[in-house]
Design a protein around this motif. Structure first.
Motif: not given
Ligand SMILES: O=P(O)(O)OC[C@H]1O[C@H](OP(=O)(O)OP(=O)(O)O)[C@H](O)[C@@H]1O
Length: 206
Positions: A63-82
């Motif tokens: 969720l815009d905006a700061m959810g991008f930071v946390l969400g993208a980091a979690l997506a990268a760790r779990r190997d899924v898209g964002f």
């Protein structure tokens, strides 16, 4: 009543969260200082990922905006898209739109690209923090309208407001601040005891 969760109630990086110094038009808390510090950010992610163990999802919706930071980091760790869920007027592609009202009392629009995923796609929704729950409810709506399945909600903190508590009853919710801890109580009161000794320099990158 406070429940002692041992080390889980003592996540050192919460102390890095900044108090509001700008007055009532702004949020009472700024968790972004956690992101500055490598150790704090990694520990936060590790704690959230531990609690997400067993939660299956195909994509992270941030969720815009700061959810991008946390969400993208979690997506990268779990190997899924964002999938970014944006405040209105930013996406240059076809979108679906919902209106929502957040803690400030302001009504805003939020958009998600259309289409964003196939029906049945499992979406983990991530935001920095949840107060009234209005923003998260808007995102849940956007996912449902495209026949996605919300597999969980993630935030650093979620206050025990009526609508937010309803979200806990109806969804899998993972928050760094654990329910029924002293941090949760302070969060509900919208002031942290750590604010008294807050020093921005503690969050500086090592
Ligand atoms: O539960 P609610 O009452 O709806 O409020 C929570 C929302 O408010 C904050 O974001 P904000 O809109 O301040 O924007 P930001 O992410 O750009 O800081 C927070 O990160 C959530 O998105």
């Amino acid at each position: 009543m406070t429940q002692d969760k041992g080390p889980r109630d003592d996540r050192w990086y919460f102390k890095l969260m900044s108090p509001n110094t700008k007055g009532p038009k702004f949020a009472w808390l700024d968790p972004t200082s956690i992101y500055i510090n490598q150790r704090a950010f990694q520990d936060l992610l590790a704690d959230l990922l531990a609690d997400l163990d067993g939660v299956e999802f195909d994509v992270v919706g941030g969720l815009d905006a700061m959810g991008f930071v946390l969400g993208a980091a979690l997506a990268a760790r779990r190997d899924v898209g964002f999938l970014p869920i944006r405040k209105a007027g930013k996406l240059c592609v076809d979108t679906d739109k919902v209106s929502f009202t957040n803690y400030s009392g302001r009504t805003q629009d939020m958009e998600m690209r259309l289409p964003a995923f196939a029906p049945g796609t499992r979406v983990l929704l991530v935001d920095q923090w949840i107060e009234t729950g209005g923003t998260m409810e808007g995102a849940i709506d956007l996912v449902a309208r495209q026949k996605g399945v919300v597999s969980g909600l993630v935030a650093i903190a979620m206050e025990d407001t009526p609508r937010a508590s309803e979200l806990r009853d109806t969804h899998t919710v993972v928050t760094a601040i654990q329910p029924a801890t002293k941090w949760q109580e302070e969060c509900n009161e919208q002031t942290l005891s750590s604010f008294a000794s807050y020093d921005a320099r503690d969050a500086f990158p090592i």
